[in-house]
Design a protein around this motif. Sequence first.
Motif, short mmCIF file in Angstrom:
data_model
loop_
_atom_site.label_atom_id
_atom_site.label_comp_id
_atom_site.label_asym_id
_atom_site.label_seq_id
_atom_site.Cartn_x
_atom_site.Cartn_y
_atom_site.Cartn_z
N TRP A 1 0.76 -1.04 0.22
CA TRP A 1 0.10 0.02 0.02
C TRP A 1 0.75 1.32 -0.26
O TRP A 1 1.40 1.63 1.07
N ASN A 2 1.05 1.98 -1.09
CA ASN A 2 1.89 2.95 -1.19
C ASN A 2 1.43 4.26 -0.84
O ASN A 2 0.16 4.81 -1.18
N ASN A 3 1.96 5.02 0.27
CA ASN A 3 1.11 6.13 0.86
C ASN A 3 2.29 7.26 0.62
O ASN A 3 2.11 8.27 0.84
N GLU A 4 3.30 7.12 0.01
CA GLU A 4 4.22 8.17 -0.17
C GLU A 4 4.23 8.57 -1.75
O GLU A 4 4.67 8.12 -2.77
N VAL A 5 3.86 9.92 -1.66
CA VAL A 5 3.56 10.55 -2.86
C VAL A 5 4.74 10.44 -4.08
O VAL A 5 4.55 10.12 -5.24
N ASP A 6 6.10 10.40 -3.50
CA ASP A 6 7.13 10.60 -4.56
C ASP A 6 7.30 9.09 -5.02
O ASP A 6 7.50 9.03 -6.10
N ARG A 7 6.85 7.87 -3.98
CA ARG A 7 6.82 6.64 -4.60
C ARG A 7 5.83 6.71 -5.90
O ARG A 7 5.80 5.72 -6.70
N ILE A 8 4.77 7.00 -5.52
CA ILE A 8 3.53 6.97 -6.20
C ILE A 8 3.90 7.71 -7.54
O ILE A 8 3.72 7.01 -8.82
N LYS A 9 4.68 8.82 -7.69
CA LYS A 9 4.93 9.50 -8.85
C LYS A 9 6.06 8.58 -9.59
O LYS A 9 5.89 8.70 -10.90
N TRP A 10 6.79 7.85 -8.81
CA TRP A 10 8.03 7.00 -9.55
C TRP A 10 7.37 6.18 -10.31
O TRP A 10 7.63 5.86 -11.40
N PHE A 11 6.14 5.50 -9.60
CA PHE A 11 5.65 4.17 -10.61
C PHE A 11 4.79 4.63 -11.68
O PHE A 11 4.94 4.24 -12.81
N HIS A 12 4.27 6.02 -11.79
CA HIS A 12 3.61 6.85 -12.75
C HIS A 12 4.51 6.89 -14.03
O HIS A 12 4.08 6.86 -14.85
N THR A 13 5.70 7.50 -13.45
CA THR A 13 6.55 7.97 -14.30
C THR A 13 7.11 6.87 -15.14
O THR A 13 7.28 6.49 -16.36
N ASN A 14 7.48 5.74 -14.55
CA ASN A 14 8.51 4.46 -14.75
C ASN A 14 7.61 3.58 -15.38
O ASN A 14 8.00 2.71 -16.32
N TYR A 15 6.37 3.19 -14.82
CA TYR A 15 5.43 2.35 -15.31
C TYR A 15 4.18 2.78 -16.13
O TYR A 15 3.36 1.86 -16.58
N GLY A 16 4.10 3.87 -15.73
CA GLY A 16 2.71 4.47 -16.53
C GLY A 16 1.45 4.26 -15.82
O GLY A 16 0.36 4.27 -16.34
N THR A 17 1.46 3.99 -14.47
CA THR A 17 0.38 3.57 -13.86
C THR A 17 -0.66 4.63 -13.66
O THR A 17 -0.16 5.64 -13.51
N SER A 18 -2.02 4.18 -13.71
CA SER A 18 -3.02 5.23 -13.45
C SER A 18 -3.53 5.08 -12.18
O SER A 18 -3.98 6.17 -11.45
N VAL A 19 -3.55 3.90 -11.58
CA VAL A 19 -4.03 3.39 -10.07
C VAL A 19 -3.18 2.29 -9.71
O VAL A 19 -2.47 1.61 -10.63
N GLU A 20 -3.22 1.94 -8.54
CA GLU A 20 -2.80 0.71 -7.66
C GLU A 20 -3.58 0.03 -7.20
O GLU A 20 -4.58 0.62 -6.35
N GLU A 21 -3.57 -1.24 -6.93
CA GLU A 21 -4.48 -2.26 -6.09
C GLU A 21 -3.79 -3.44 -5.75
O GLU A 21 -2.56 -3.15 -6.02
#
Length: 291
Positions: free
Chosen positions: A213-233
């Motif tokens: 469960w990612n709650n670190e916004v910088d970590r979330i942004k890292w996935f969005h940038t590197n994986y192109g993720t829209s959401v996580e579950e």
Amino acid sequence: MKNKMVKTIASLVSIGVLLLLTVAGTHFSFVKGTKVEATQRPILIEGPMPIEAEKFAQRLKKVKVEKSGTFVFYKGKIDNYPVIVAKTGKGMENTAAATAIAIEKYNPIAIINQGTSGGHDPKLNVFDIVLGKRTTNIGSLKTVSRNENEGMDPSQWNPMDLMASEGSGSDPNAEKIRYYEGDRDLLAAANAVKDTYTKGKVVEGTIGSADVWNNEVDRIKWFHTNYGTSVEEMEGAAAAQIADAYDVAFLGIRILSNNKTNGGAYNPNTAAANQEYVYEVVKHYISTIKK
């Protein structure tokens, strides 16, 4: 007297033959009917938690409940077509196991894994829905090599494709992201009814899954940038992997229940809203496979 007896026996034999033929005919019709029923491979709808599965299960007709381990399967019909709702439980392992059991037991024609999710894209808001054009495991990672006291830096971790080969994870070809593509026909059905959904946008995107469960916004942004993720579950990629192994059509459909990247607060009512939309998707998909 003898002739009379012969005629009587002949009549009885004739009646017996007719009865056997009638019974055989009835049995044949029953078998034939069962065979026709069997050709309708069910659609499997997965939801992890009760809040994400039971609302949809209530929409089924002629429901029969079956259990296997901790997994619950609601077998019923929509528009006279077989549909099964699986309450899988949370997490990748539960979802993979429930999906494999369902495929082995029920031989579904298609699988939709649906439920709530956390936003990775700041352009998406709570109640927006993401259709999984791609689904990927964002928890399958390989760290860089560091010695003691050299620290750690998750931003340098590399993706690890466990399906790249049967060999060791040290295979350099495994250091890439594996995406599971959403089924074209399921995506078409989902897009065909997106205008019926009025509580938010419906967009195609990438769903990321992991037992994290990612709650670190910088970590979330890292996935969005590197994986192109829209959401996580925590489930979709596991179901996609098993569906791919069995060559079963798959699509993830996830609604944003919160989004830390833009301050979107958690709303539990999103789970029911997503199931209502997925219900419309299923009805449309049924109309296409019945033709």
